[in-house]
Design a protein around this motif. Structure first.
Motif, PDB file in Angstrom:
ATOM      1  N   ILE A 180       0.843  -1.185   0.000  1.00 46.10           N
ATOM      2  CA  ILE A 180       0.000   0.000   0.000  1.00 46.10           C
ATOM      3  C   ILE A 180       0.878   1.235   0.000  1.00 46.10           C
ATOM      4  CG2 ILE A 180      -1.641   1.356   1.352  1.00 46.10           C
ATOM      5  CD1 ILE A 180      -2.919  -1.223   2.230  1.00 46.10           C
ATOM      6  N   GLY A 181       0.564   2.150  -0.881  1.00 42.35           N
ATOM      7  CA  GLY A 181       1.302   3.406  -0.955  1.00 42.35           C
ATOM      8  C   GLY A 181       0.347   4.576  -0.997  1.00 42.35           C
ATOM      9  N   LEU A 182       0.897   5.759  -0.826  1.00 45.83           N
ATOM     10  CA  LEU A 182       0.095   6.972  -0.829  1.00 45.83           C
ATOM     11  C   LEU A 182       0.528   7.887  -1.963  1.00 45.83           C
ATOM     12  CD1 LEU A 182      -0.013   7.863   2.973  1.00 45.83           C
ATOM     13  CD2 LEU A 182      -1.834   6.848   1.614  1.00 45.83           C
ATOM     14  N   ILE A 183      -0.456   8.493  -2.594  1.00 44.88           N
ATOM     15  CA  ILE A 183      -0.212   9.543  -3.577  1.00 44.88           C
ATOM     16  C   ILE A 183      -0.720  10.842  -2.980  1.00 44.88           C
ATOM     17  CG2 ILE A 183      -0.979  10.460  -5.796  1.00 44.88           C
ATOM     18  CD1 ILE A 183      -0.938   7.712  -6.909  1.00 44.88           C
ATOM     19  N   THR A 184       0.087  11.880  -3.035  1.00 43.10           N
ATOM     20  CA  THR A 184      -0.343  13.175  -2.514  1.00 43.10           C
ATOM     21  C   THR A 184      -0.620  14.124  -3.671  1.00 43.10           C
ATOM     22  OG1 THR A 184       1.973  13.832  -2.249  1.00 43.10           O
ATOM     23  CG2 THR A 184       0.844  12.958  -0.307  1.00 43.10           C
ATOM     24  N   ILE A 185      -1.747  14.773  -3.599  1.00 48.16           N
ATOM     25  CA  ILE A 185      -2.169  15.746  -4.596  1.00 48.16           C
ATOM     26  C   ILE A 185      -1.966  17.127  -3.991  1.00 48.16           C
ATOM     27  CG2 ILE A 185      -4.059  16.523  -6.072  1.00 48.16           C
ATOM     28  CD1 ILE A 185      -3.138  13.663  -6.632  1.00 48.16           C
ATOM     29  N   GLY A 266      -4.801   6.614  -1.002  1.00 39.75           N
ATOM     30  CA  GLY A 266      -4.136   5.317  -0.949  1.00 39.75           C
ATOM     31  C   GLY A 266      -4.361   4.472  -2.182  1.00 39.75           C
ATOM     32  N   LEU A 267      -3.312   3.767  -2.600  1.00 43.84           N
ATOM     33  CA  LEU A 267      -3.378   2.778  -3.676  1.00 43.84           C
ATOM     34  C   LEU A 267      -2.715   1.491  -3.196  1.00 43.84           C
ATOM     35  CD1 LEU A 267      -2.327   4.856  -6.824  1.00 43.84           C
ATOM     36  CD2 LEU A 267      -4.652   4.251  -6.132  1.00 43.84           C
ATOM     37  N   ILE A 268      -3.172   0.390  -3.720  1.00 42.01           N
ATOM     38  CA  ILE A 268      -2.574  -0.896  -3.371  1.00 42.01           C
ATOM     39  C   ILE A 268      -2.015  -1.555  -4.616  1.00 42.01           C
ATOM     40  CG2 ILE A 268      -4.804  -2.082  -3.570  1.00 42.01           C
ATOM     41  CD1 ILE A 268      -3.822  -4.022  -1.413  1.00 42.01           C
ATOM     42  N   GLY A 273       0.747  -7.406  -9.585  1.00 44.66           N
ATOM     43  CA  GLY A 273       1.086  -6.152 -10.235  1.00 44.66           C
ATOM     44  C   GLY A 273      -0.127  -5.307 -10.536  1.00 44.66           C
ATOM     45  N   GLY A 274       0.119  -4.086 -10.975  1.00 41.61           N
ATOM     46  CA  GLY A 274      -0.971  -3.153 -11.235  1.00 41.61           C
ATOM     47  C   GLY A 274      -1.441  -2.501  -9.950  1.00 41.61           C
ATOM     48  N   ASN A 275      -1.989  -1.302 -10.062  1.00 39.17           N
ATOM     49  CA  ASN A 275      -2.471  -0.585  -8.886  1.00 39.17           C
ATOM     50  C   ASN A 275      -3.987  -0.578  -8.833  1.00 39.17           C
ATOM     51  OD1 ASN A 275       0.119   0.215  -7.950  1.00 39.17           O
ATOM     52  ND2 ASN A 275       0.145   1.856  -9.469  1.00 39.17           N
ATOM     53  N   ARG A 276      -4.507  -0.424  -7.647  1.00 40.84           N
ATOM     54  CA  ARG A 276      -5.944  -0.314  -7.434  1.00 40.84           C
ATOM     55  C   ARG A 276      -6.191   0.697  -6.327  1.00 40.84           C
ATOM     56  NH1 ARG A 276      -6.671  -6.819  -6.566  1.00 40.84           N
ATOM     57  NH2 ARG A 276      -5.615  -7.458  -8.478  1.00 40.84           N
ATOM     58  N   TYR A 277      -7.383   1.234  -6.311  1.00 43.67           N
ATOM     59  CA  TYR A 277      -7.793   2.003  -5.159  1.00 43.67           C
ATOM     60  C   TYR A 277      -7.857   1.069  -3.956  1.00 43.67           C
ATOM     61  CZ  TYR A 277      -9.345   6.285  -7.589  1.00 43.67           C
ATOM     62  OH  TYR A 277      -9.400   7.462  -8.287  1.00 43.67           O
ATOM     63  N   VAL A 278      -7.583   1.603  -2.797  1.00 49.39           N
ATOM     64  CA  VAL A 278      -7.703   0.811  -1.578  1.00 49.39           C
ATOM     65  C   VAL A 278      -8.751   1.440  -0.676  1.00 49.39           C
ATOM     66  CG1 VAL A 278      -5.862   2.051  -0.352  1.00 49.39           C
ATOM     67  CG2 VAL A 278      -6.436  -0.284   0.323  1.00 49.39           C
ATOM     68  N   THR A 279      -9.510   0.589  -0.012  1.00 50.05           N
ATOM     69  CA  THR A 279     -10.469   1.040   0.987  1.00 50.05           C
ATOM     70  C   THR A 279      -9.869   0.780   2.362  1.00 50.05           C
ATOM     71  OG1 THR A 279     -12.383   0.591  -0.409  1.00 50.05           O
ATOM     72  CG2 THR A 279     -12.765   0.678   1.963  1.00 50.05           C
ATOM     73  N   PHE A 280      -9.729   1.814   3.154  1.00 50.16           N
ATOM     74  CA  PHE A 280      -9.230   1.645   4.518  1.00 50.16           C
ATOM     75  C   PHE A 280     -10.399   1.270   5.422  1.00 50.16           C
ATOM     76  CE2 PHE A 280      -6.108   4.784   2.806  1.00 50.16           C
ATOM     77  CZ  PHE A 280      -5.009   3.947   2.844  1.00 50.16           C
ATOM     78  N   GLN A 291       4.055   7.853   9.175  1.00 50.30           N
ATOM     79  CA  GLN A 291       4.597   7.449   7.882  1.00 50.30           C
ATOM     80  C   GLN A 291       4.298   8.503   6.822  1.00 50.30           C
ATOM     81  OE1 GLN A 291       3.124   3.501   6.977  1.00 50.30           O
ATOM     82  NE2 GLN A 291       3.668   2.758   9.011  1.00 50.30           N
ATOM     83  N   LEU A 292       3.108   9.087   6.887  1.00 46.01           N
ATOM     84  CA  LEU A 292       2.775  10.147   5.938  1.00 46.01           C
ATOM     85  C   LEU A 292       3.707  11.340   6.126  1.00 46.01           C
ATOM     86  CD1 LEU A 292       1.014  11.512   3.806  1.00 46.01           C
ATOM     87  CD2 LEU A 292      -0.627  12.086   5.621  1.00 46.01           C
ATOM     88  N   VAL A 293       3.966  11.705   7.377  1.00 45.85           N
ATOM     89  CA  VAL A 293       4.859  12.835   7.651  1.00 45.85           C
ATOM     90  C   VAL A 293       6.253  12.559   7.108  1.00 45.85           C
ATOM     91  CG1 VAL A 293       5.961  14.192   9.475  1.00 45.85           C
ATOM     92  CG2 VAL A 293       3.552  13.566   9.679  1.00 45.85           C
ATOM     93  N   GLU A 294       6.749  11.345   7.367  1.00 48.62           N
ATOM     94  CA  GLU A 294       8.121  11.025   6.999  1.00 48.62           C
ATOM     95  C   GLU A 294       8.316  10.920   5.489  1.00 48.62           C
ATOM     96  OE1 GLU A 294       8.835   7.489   9.212  1.00 48.62           O
ATOM     97  OE2 GLU A 294       9.210   8.551  11.099  1.00 48.62           O
ATOM     98  N   THR A 295       7.245  10.642   4.757  1.00 48.80           N
ATOM     99  CA  THR A 295       7.373  10.533   3.308  1.00 48.80           C
ATOM    100  C   THR A 295       7.005  11.821   2.597  1.00 48.80           C
ATOM    101  OG1 THR A 295       5.114   9.640   3.182  1.00 48.80           O
ATOM    102  CG2 THR A 295       6.922   8.056   3.318  1.00 48.80           C
TER     103      THR A 295
END
Length: 458
Positions: A180-185, A266-268, A273-280, A291-295
């Motif tokens: 799981i990773g995060l994309i910031t807009i 969030g994306l998973i 392979g391949g990315n998807r939306y993730v539901t928390f 983790q969000l702060v550090e990245t």
């Protein structure tokens, strides 16, 4: 909220959210008692403060050494136990709470505050049996003011026992686990594609700005598309809302001279392979926030996280404002609505957040206005995000809702404001580049800026 949020430490989407309700925070001024024969009250307070500084400096071993020293001389004091468990918990070190505090905790002598912190630590570690044991001890105290919160924890333990692995990364070797990773807009999502007009649209950013992130909302009880979901499915209404609401707030705060906001989505990436939306499935823990702060380059000053629920057509949202220094929860906002009351409820919530965060409009040639009808605009932002991520190659087309209905909805709102017109133009241009039918020419808001945008997007 206590020292821990609602999903498992170091896992973005655990099975079940820990129960609602805060654990009492550690006192700012520990109450001196005569029970410390060696360490004075002043000395203990100073050592605890030093340990807290070590944790904030990411020197956990140094902090633990001090805690061991303090516990050796004052380990039977309630204020010491609640302070240590609170400081460790607020920085995500839940295993250390169990190691240091559990052997010393006695509910009759130390009261419920430390017990609640310990209970949340066990839940974060997914140790249902130990959590149940602490819960039974706390119920035995017969404290009526705690009953609602304890029943909430009881429900969380029951959900953990019923689905111990739901929402966890796929089983298998570490290399085969879903990630799981995060994309910031960092800018209004509809702006992308209008970069040549940045000076005309975006407000200037100068001086020391407050760095603010709005995190994707959790959807407790809506975990069918969890981190372990095996099938690619398009987003549904709640999934889109969980991402679009943070986009709305981040956009609003971008048009303020005080803030540098982002929205975190969030994306998973599954093993194949391949990315998807993730539901928390549960709210972000302090470890997830860290983790969000550090990245995030340059760090963050504030994070807004929360959860969204819907039951029989009734919607409820909880937003939590976190001050990153010390990871303290500063404010909680709640709102409830039905489809017929959504506009009023969302507008009121938006206004409350703006007032608390001291939002003020930026001076720019583009005048950003709060939408009179928030719900359609939020949907616009969610649609724009999906198409943007598809064009960037981050998300497959199968993950987003049908483009045709979204394009028509954006077209229908294109005359409402300059922002609506710009959102339609960038969405249509992106849809055309991706091969979707985008042959639609609706009336748009009339302004020189909109005319310039037509030329830019082609």
């Amino acid at each position: 909220m206590g020292f821990f949020d609602r999903f498992t430490a170091k896992k973005p989407a655990p099975a079940s959210p820990p129960a609602p309700g805060p654990a009492p925070t550690s006192p700012a001024e520990p109450v001196p008692t005569p029970a410390a024969p060696v360490a004075s009250a002043v000395g203990t307070k100073a050592r605890l403060a030093t340990a807290r500084e070590r944790i904030e400096a990411r020197d956990l071993p140094g902090a633990l050494a001090i805690y061991e020293e303090v516990l050796g001389v004052a380990g039977d004091r309630a204020d010491v136990l609640v302070a240590i468990s609170g400081d460790l918990g607020s920085h995500g070190h839940v295993a250390e709470i169990v190691e240091l505090i559990a052997p010393r905790y006695d509910a009759d002598r130390h009261g419920p505050a430390t017990g609640l912190n310990l209970l949340q630590a066990y839940l974060a570690l997914r140790n249902a049996d130990a959590a149940q044991h602490v819960l039974d001890i706390l119920f035995a105290l017969n404290r009526p003011e705690l009953e609602d919160r304890l029943h909430g924890f009881s429900n969380a333990i029951a959900e953990l026992l019923a689905a111990p692995m739901a929402g966890a990364p796929a089983a298998g070797a570490p290399g085969d686990a879903a990630k799981i990773g995060l994309i910031t807009i960092s800018k209004p999502i509809w702006f992308y594609g209008l970069e040549p007009l940045a000076d005309q649209i975006l407000p200037p950013k100068e001086g020391r700005l407050r760095r603010l992130a709005f995190a994707q909302l959790a959807l407790p009880g809506h975990g069918e598309k969890s981190a372990a979901a095996a099938n690619v499915q398009p987003e549904d209404e709640l999934g889109r809302l969980s991402r679009a609401l943070p986009l709305w707030f981040a956009e609003t705060f971008y048009f303020s001279p005080l803030y540098a906001p982002v929205a975190a989505v969030g994306l998973i990436t599954p093993p194949e392979g391949g990315n998807r939306y993730v539901t928390f499935g549960a709210e972000w823990t302090t470890d997830n926030l860290r983790q969000l702060v550090e990245t995030h380059e340059g760090g963050l000053d504030y994070i807004v996280s929360g959860a969204l629920r819907v039951t029989a057509g009734d919607y409820e949202i909880v937003l939590r404002v976190w001050e990153v220094k010390g990871f303290r929860e500063r404010k909680t906002f709640t709102a409830r609505w039905t489809p017929s009351t959504a506009e009023t409820a969302l507008a009121q919530l938006h206004g409350q957040v703006r007032a608390f965060m001291e939002w003020s409009p930026a001076s720019a040639s583009f005048a950003y206005t709060i939408p009179a009808q928030p719900r359609p605009w939020i949907d616009t932002l969610g649609a724009a995000l999906g198409l943007f991520l598809v064009e960037k190659g981050v998300l497959p087309k199968e993950q987003i809702a049908a483009v045709g209905p979204d394009l028509k909805n954006l077209a229908d709102r294109g005359a409402a404001s300059e922002a609506s017109a710009l959102a339609f133009l960038t969405f249509r241009a992106r849809a055309a580049r991706l091969g979707f039918d985008a042959s639609i020419e609706p009336p748009l808001a009339r302004s020189p800026l909109v005319n310039e945008a037509r030329k830019v997007v082609g």
